[in-house]
Scaffold this motif. Structure first.
Motif, short mmCIF file in Angstrom:
data_model
loop_
_atom_site.label_atom_id
_atom_site.label_comp_id
_atom_site.label_asym_id
_atom_site.label_seq_id
_atom_site.Cartn_x
_atom_site.Cartn_y
_atom_site.Cartn_z
N UNK A 184 -37.39 -106.47 8.32
CA UNK A 184 -36.25 -105.63 8.77
C UNK A 184 -36.42 -104.17 8.38
N UNK A 185 -37.31 -103.90 7.41
CA UNK A 185 -37.49 -102.51 6.99
C UNK A 185 -38.82 -101.99 7.54
N UNK A 186 -38.72 -100.86 8.25
CA UNK A 186 -39.91 -100.28 8.88
C UNK A 186 -40.54 -99.21 7.97
N UNK A 187 -41.70 -98.74 8.37
CA UNK A 187 -42.36 -97.70 7.58
C UNK A 187 -42.62 -96.45 8.41
N UNK A 188 -42.71 -95.33 7.69
CA UNK A 188 -43.00 -94.04 8.32
C UNK A 188 -44.07 -93.33 7.51
N UNK A 189 -44.92 -92.57 8.20
CA UNK A 189 -45.81 -91.64 7.49
C UNK A 189 -45.00 -90.38 7.19
N UNK A 190 -45.50 -89.59 6.26
CA UNK A 190 -44.76 -88.37 5.87
C UNK A 190 -45.24 -87.13 6.62
N UNK A 191 -46.26 -87.32 7.46
CA UNK A 191 -46.85 -86.19 8.17
C UNK A 191 -47.90 -86.74 9.11
N UNK A 214 -62.59 -83.11 13.84
CA UNK A 214 -63.13 -82.43 12.66
C UNK A 214 -62.03 -81.65 11.94
N UNK A 215 -61.13 -82.39 11.29
CA UNK A 215 -60.00 -81.78 10.56
C UNK A 215 -59.91 -82.46 9.20
N UNK A 216 -60.79 -82.05 8.31
CA UNK A 216 -60.94 -82.70 7.01
C UNK A 216 -59.60 -82.85 6.28
N UNK A 217 -59.34 -84.06 5.84
CA UNK A 217 -58.13 -84.29 5.04
C UNK A 217 -56.91 -84.64 5.85
N UNK A 218 -57.00 -84.55 7.17
CA UNK A 218 -55.83 -84.84 8.00
C UNK A 218 -55.82 -86.29 8.47
N UNK A 219 -54.63 -86.74 8.89
CA UNK A 219 -54.45 -88.08 9.45
C UNK A 219 -53.81 -87.90 10.82
N UNK A 240 -42.41 -88.70 9.65
CA UNK A 240 -41.52 -87.59 9.30
C UNK A 240 -42.27 -86.30 9.61
N UNK A 241 -41.65 -85.39 10.33
CA UNK A 241 -42.31 -84.11 10.63
C UNK A 241 -41.36 -82.94 10.34
N UNK A 242 -41.94 -81.83 9.91
CA UNK A 242 -41.15 -80.62 9.69
C UNK A 242 -40.34 -80.64 8.41
N UNK A 243 -40.72 -81.48 7.44
CA UNK A 243 -39.98 -81.48 6.18
C UNK A 243 -40.04 -80.07 5.57
N UNK A 244 -38.97 -79.65 4.93
CA UNK A 244 -38.89 -78.28 4.40
C UNK A 244 -39.97 -78.02 3.35
N UNK A 245 -40.41 -79.09 2.64
CA UNK A 245 -41.47 -78.86 1.65
C UNK A 245 -42.76 -78.45 2.36
N UNK A 246 -43.03 -79.02 3.52
CA UNK A 246 -44.23 -78.63 4.27
C UNK A 246 -44.02 -77.26 4.94
N UNK A 247 -42.81 -77.02 5.42
CA UNK A 247 -42.55 -75.69 6.03
C UNK A 247 -42.75 -74.60 4.97
#
Ligand SMILES: O=C[C@H](O)COP(=O)(O)O
Length: 254
Positions: free
Chosen positions: A59-66, A74-79, A93-100
């Motif tokens: 019943x509980x789903x998962x999300x990536x944080x970015x 060729x984008x080292x470190x990205x997913x 999750x996209x556009x979190x203020x910590x990433x902004x």
């Protein structure tokens, strides 16, 4: 169709493998309302995504944080979004203020990310929110409208998007927005949708609140007309997350 209550738990960059096992055990043992009443999504760091997905109750789903803004390569470190889709991770999750703030993600970059993630079949929790300076300058609505517009400009459907209003001054500070402050911005965003996208999108898009949500303030916040749930940080690592999920009952009985 009504807006189903939505509770997201953003674990941010926290936890060891042992901590994660304990959090999952707590979530699996907790009594929570049925999926007819609430949609629950937790967002562990990338490295724990697949183990959490396989160990967590269904019943509980998962999300990536970015995720990366476009097709992988060729984008080292990205997913990439397509990697998440390939692993059966339904949300990001996209556009979190910590990433902004810390990684200089602009409104336009976030809009591009949301569009690409949706194109790969992911569902998106898109975050907007003003800083304390912007609130004190009276520009809150202007700021969140510009952030929302940058997304709206790049997408053709809001069906798979949940908009998270997270005032930056309330994140991780214990200074939660008052229910009236949250309601005012959520109602403003709903009006922005009806003026700029459509009445249907305004009525159907879930707008959730994030910023120092806890077991003690969640019912009053969740009782506000235009608050459709929460994006929870710190408290999502603790057993009180179960109480926050249960705040969905306030909408059911309203
Ligand atoms: O994504 C979640 C928000 O940043 C809220 O974090 P917080 O509940 O620790 O204030």
């Amino acid at each position: 169709m009504g807006r189903k209550f939505f509770v997201g738990g953003n674990w941010k960059c926290n936890g060891t493998a042992e901590d994660v096992k304990k959090i999952v055990a707590t979530l699996n043992a907790g009594q929570i309302p049925s999926t007819d009443v609430v949609e629950v999504v937790v967002s562990p760091p990338f490295v724990f995504l697949t183990s959490v997905k396989s160990e967590l109750r269904p019943e509980i789903q998962v999300a990536a944080q970015n995720c990366w803004v476009k097709k992988g390569g060729a984008f080292t470190g990205e997913v990439s979004a397509e990697m998440l889709a390939n692993l059966g991770i339904p949300w990001v999750i996209l556009g979190h203020s910590e990433r902004r703030a810390l990684l200089n993600e602009t409104n336009e970059f976030v809009g591009d990310k949301v569009a690409y993630a949706l194109s790969q079949g992911l569902k998106v929790i898109a975050c907007v929110g003003e800083t304390l300076e912007q609130r004190e300058a009276g520009t809150t609505m202007e700021v969140v409208a510009a952030q929302t517009k940058a997304i709206a400009d790049k997408i053709s459907s809001w069906d798979n998007v949940v908009l998270a209003y997270e005032p930056v001054w309330a994140i991780g500070t214990g200074k939660v927005a008052s229910p009236a402050q949250a309601q005012e911005v959520h109602a403003g965003l709903r009006k922005w949708f009806s003026d700029n996208v459509s009445a249907e999108v305004s009525a159907s898009t879930r707008i959730i609140y994030g910023g120092s949500v806890s077991g003690s303030n969640c019912k009053e916040l969740g009782g506000q007309t235009d608050v459709d749930g929460f994006l929870v940080g710190g408290a999502s690592l603790k057993p009180e997350f179960i109480d926050i999920i249960k705040a969905a009952e306030v909408k059911k009985s309203a």
